[in-house]
Motif scaffolding. Structure first.
Motif, PDB file in Angstrom:
ATOM      1  N   PHE A  53       0.983  -1.169   0.144  1.00  0.00           N
ATOM      2  CA  PHE A  53       0.049  -0.072  -0.080  1.00  0.00           C
ATOM      3  C   PHE A  53       0.785   1.399   0.264  1.00  0.00           C
ATOM      4  N   ASN A  54       2.324   0.950  -0.046  1.00  0.00           N
ATOM      5  CA  ASN A  54       3.213   2.652   0.075  1.00  0.00           C
ATOM      6  C   ASN A  54       2.794   3.102   0.946  1.00  0.00           C
ATOM      7  N   SER A  55       2.509   2.859   2.373  1.00  0.00           N
ATOM      8  CA  SER A  55       1.287   4.092   3.359  1.00  0.00           C
ATOM      9  C   SER A  55       0.640   4.671   3.134  1.00  0.00           C
ATOM     10  N   ARG A  56       0.124   4.213   1.988  1.00  0.00           N
ATOM     11  CA  ARG A  56      -1.198   5.450   1.348  1.00  0.00           C
ATOM     12  C   ARG A  56      -2.944   5.293   2.334  1.00  0.00           C
ATOM     13  N   LEU A  57      -2.986   4.033   3.384  1.00  0.00           N
ATOM     14  CA  LEU A  57      -4.051   3.718   3.858  1.00  0.00           C
ATOM     15  C   LEU A  57      -3.950   5.137   5.960  1.00  0.00           C
ATOM     16  N   SER A  58      -5.081   5.189   6.077  1.00  0.00           N
ATOM     17  CA  SER A  58      -4.443   4.970   7.284  1.00  0.00           C
ATOM     18  C   SER A  58      -5.040   4.306   8.135  1.00  0.00           C
ATOM     19  N   TRP A  59      -5.149   3.815   9.132  1.00  0.00           N
ATOM     20  CA  TRP A  59      -5.754   1.950  10.056  1.00  0.00           C
ATOM     21  C   TRP A  59      -6.889   1.716   9.800  1.00  0.00           C
ATOM     22  N   GLY A  60      -7.988   2.885   9.876  1.00  0.00           N
ATOM     23  CA  GLY A  60      -9.406   2.062   9.893  1.00  0.00           C
ATOM     24  C   GLY A  60      -9.440   1.815   8.473  1.00  0.00           C
ATOM     25  N   THR A  61      -9.154   2.511   7.191  1.00  0.00           N
ATOM     26  CA  THR A  61      -8.897   2.083   5.668  1.00  0.00           C
ATOM     27  C   THR A  61      -9.063   1.133   5.940  1.00  0.00           C
ATOM     28  N   PHE A  62      -7.483   0.695   6.621  1.00  0.00           N
ATOM     29  CA  PHE A  62      -6.990  -0.332   5.906  1.00  0.00           C
ATOM     30  C   PHE A  62      -8.186  -1.641   6.403  1.00  0.00           C
ATOM     31  N   SER A  63      -8.399  -1.449   8.209  1.00  0.00           N
ATOM     32  CA  SER A  63      -9.366  -2.440   7.888  1.00  0.00           C
ATOM     33  C   SER A  63     -10.557  -2.252   7.903  1.00  0.00           C
ATOM     34  N   GLN A  64     -10.912  -1.566   7.260  1.00  0.00           N
ATOM     35  CA  GLN A  64     -12.384  -1.789   5.889  1.00  0.00           C
ATOM     36  C   GLN A  64     -11.684  -2.523   5.045  1.00  0.00           C
ATOM     37  N   PHE A  65     -10.348  -2.360   4.721  1.00  0.00           N
ATOM     38  CA  PHE A  65     -10.589  -2.850   3.287  1.00  0.00           C
ATOM     39  C   PHE A  65     -10.018  -4.605   3.279  1.00  0.00           C
ATOM     40  N   ILE A  66      -9.482  -5.169   4.775  1.00  0.00           N
ATOM     41  CA  ILE A  66      -9.416  -6.235   5.305  1.00  0.00           C
ATOM     42  C   ILE A  66     -10.557  -6.830   5.210  1.00  0.00           C
ATOM     43  N   LEU A  67     -11.811  -6.196   6.091  1.00  0.00           N
ATOM     44  CA  LEU A  67     -13.350  -6.861   6.114  1.00  0.00           C
ATOM     45  C   LEU A  67     -13.581  -7.325   4.563  1.00  0.00           C
ATOM     46  N   LYS A  68     -13.307  -6.244   3.609  1.00  0.00           N
ATOM     47  CA  LYS A  68     -14.116  -6.292   2.679  1.00  0.00           C
ATOM     48  C   LYS A  68     -13.650  -7.110   1.475  1.00  0.00           C
ATOM     49  N   LEU A  69     -13.053  -7.738   2.002  1.00  0.00           N
ATOM     50  CA  LEU A  69     -11.955  -9.341   1.416  1.00  0.00           C
ATOM     51  C   LEU A  69     -12.409 -10.723   1.490  1.00  0.00           C
ATOM     52  N   SER A  70     -12.977 -10.863   0.623  1.00  0.00           N
ATOM     53  CA  SER A  70     -13.729 -12.534   0.593  1.00  0.00           C
ATOM     54  C   SER A  70     -12.671 -13.650   1.357  1.00  0.00           C
ATOM     55  N   PRO A  71     -13.101 -14.214   2.263  1.00  0.00           N
ATOM     56  CA  PRO A  71     -12.398 -15.393   3.170  1.00  0.00           C
ATOM     57  C   PRO A  71     -11.415 -15.624   1.637  1.00  0.00           C
ATOM     58  N   GLN A  72     -11.735 -16.633   0.605  1.00  0.00           N
ATOM     59  CA  GLN A  72     -10.398 -16.835  -0.196  1.00  0.00           C
ATOM     60  C   GLN A  72      -9.785 -15.817  -0.200  1.00  0.00           C
ATOM     61  N   ALA A  73      -9.991 -14.699  -0.402  1.00  0.00           N
ATOM     62  CA  ALA A  73      -8.680 -13.235  -0.937  1.00  0.00           C
ATOM     63  C   ALA A  73      -8.362 -13.411   0.529  1.00  0.00           C
TER      64      ALA A  73
END
Length: 92
Positions: A53-73
Motif C-alpha cells: 500500500f506504500n503507506s497510503r491508508l489510515s489504520w481505519g481504512t486498512f481495517s475496512q479494506f481487509i474486512l471487505k476481502l473474501s475469505p479466499q482472498a
C-alpha cells in the motif's frame, strides 16, 4: 522471474499461464475497485498475493479494506507491506 505489471484479471491469467505463483500488487489508490480486483483474482486463481500500500491508508481504512476481502482472498495473502505510515501509538 522479472517484474511485470498487471491491472486486469486477464493479465493475471497470462501470468499464471507463464508459471507465476506469487504476485505483488501496488494498492491504495482506488479502494473499492482494488477490493473487487483482489476478490476476482481469488475466485479464479490459486496464487499467493503480496499487497503493498506504500503507506497510503489510515489504520481505519486498512481495517475496512481487509474486512471487505473474501475469505479466499484473505487466505491467499502472503504478506502486506506498508499499509499505513508508522505511528508508534497505533502500532502498540
Amino acid at each position: 522471474m522479472g517484474r511485470v505489471f498487471a491491472q486486469t484479471v486477464e493479465e493475471i491469467d497470462e501470468l499464471a499461464k507463464k508459471g507465476f505463483s506469487k504476485i505483488k500488487l501496488k494498492l491504495g489508490e482506488q479502494f473499492e475497485p482494488e477490493i473487487e480486483f483482489i476478490n476476482r483474482i481469488a475466485m479464479t486463481h490459486d496464487m499467493k498475493l503480496r499487497l503493498d500500500f506504500n503507506s497510503r491508508l489510515s489504520w481505519g481504512t486498512f481495517s475496512q479494506f481487509i474486512l471487505k476481502l473474501s475469505p479466499q482472498a484473505k487466505r491467499m495473502i502472503e504478506y502486506i507491506e506498508d499499509p499505513f505510515p508508522y505511528d508508534e501509538e497505533t502500532w502498540k
